[in-house]
Design an enzyme around this catalytic site. Structure first.
Site, PDB file in Angstrom:
ATOM      1  N   LYS A 129       0.836  -1.194   0.000  1.00  0.00           N
ATOM      2  CA  LYS A 129       0.000   0.000   0.000  1.00  0.00           C
ATOM      3  C   LYS A 129       0.873   1.247   0.000  1.00  0.00           C
ATOM      4  CE  LYS A 129      -2.177   3.502   2.047  1.00  0.00           C
ATOM      5  NZ  LYS A 129      -1.631   4.559   2.897  1.00  0.00           N
ATOM      6  N   ASP A 147      -5.896   0.360   0.380  1.00  0.00           N
ATOM      7  CA  ASP A 147      -5.976   0.602   1.816  1.00  0.00           C
ATOM      8  C   ASP A 147      -7.352   0.156   2.304  1.00  0.00           C
ATOM      9  OD1 ASP A 147      -7.645   2.481   0.748  1.00  0.00           O
ATOM     10  OD2 ASP A 147      -7.128   4.005   2.207  1.00  0.00           O
TER      11      ASP A 147
END
Length: 229
Positions: A129, A147
């Site tokens: 991420k 996310d």
DNA sequence: ATCCCGAGGG
DNA sequence: CCCTCTGGAT
């Protein structure tokens, strides 16, 4: 044979609509983490875990003045750094991550942030991420940052059948052109914060409510309104 | 009580 | 797979 996990029915066409409508809704979607270079973005992104970007932006100006480069972070006093970032939460693990990551940057990358996924994810505290945020925002390289918001929206919109971030990234990237990945992440995140919220999604206000398999809309008033209730 | 632009470790 | 790490806002 890579067991071709199948995408939910209609995922492709929904994805195309999502890309178009969110682009219209949030034409200027940008990374909200204040930063002046890739290292600052990397540090800010690490700090943003389980913390709003707004609060990250409260501590980073002073932080970046105190620690202007990777060498400064690499030789930081842990207790002092912990104090500086305390309000962003998870401060012990974040401090360790920032110091060890910076030591690695100095030792292996000349103090600069690498611009390849395979290098970024070897750094302490940097997962896919965070790496995708840095790749997309700092280096202009396509990446879909998955996310908590992207996970939730991709699930609700049935762009994927998976709940695993790596598989979500693969599924969504498979049905959206690479040129859209970075902007799409930012827009999904923005939409997730403003409209498609975790607890109480505002489906009636959502520009995607007509194509969203999870949309919960108030029953349309029938021709004749019944009393009661 | 639940959530916020996660990652490491068991 | 699960758990832990942390503080602040709502």
């Amino acid at each position: 044979m890579p067991a071709a996990r199948r995408l939910p029915a209609g995922a492709r066409s929904r994805a195309a609509t999502v890309v178009d409508r969110l682009a219209a809704e949030y034409p200027d979607a940008a990374c909200a983490l204040v930063h002046g270079d890739p290292l600052q973005l990397l540090v800010a992104t690490i700090l943003s875990a389980q913390c709003t970007d707004e609060r990250v932006n409260l501590v980073t100006p002073g932080l970046f003045r105190r620690y202007p480069d990777a060498a400064a972070f690499a030789s930081a006093d842990a207790a002092e750094l912990e104090e500086a970032i305390r309000s962003t939460g998870f401060f012990r693990s974040k401090t360790r991550a920032i110091i060890e990551m910076s030591q690695d940057l100095v030792a292996r990358y000349g103090g600069r942030v690498p611009d390849r996924m395979e290098d970024l994810v070897t750094l302490r505290g940097v997962g896919r991420k965070t790496a995708n945020v840095v790749l997309g925002v700092a280096f202009g390289r396509p990446g879909l940052a998955v996310d908590t918001h992207v996970t939730r929206l991709a699930g609700r919109l049935r762009l994927t059948a998976s709940t695993d971030p790596v598989e979500i990234e693969r599924d969504v990237c498979a049905i959206v052109p690479a040129s859209e990945w970075t902007a799409l992440s930012l827009r999904l995140i923005l939409h997730g914060r403003r409209v498609c919220q975790a607890r109480r999604p505002r489906c009636p206000e959502c520009v995607l409510n007509d194509i969203c398999p999870s949309a919960q809309l108030p029953a349309v008033a029938p021709g004749r309104v019944r009393a009661g209730r």
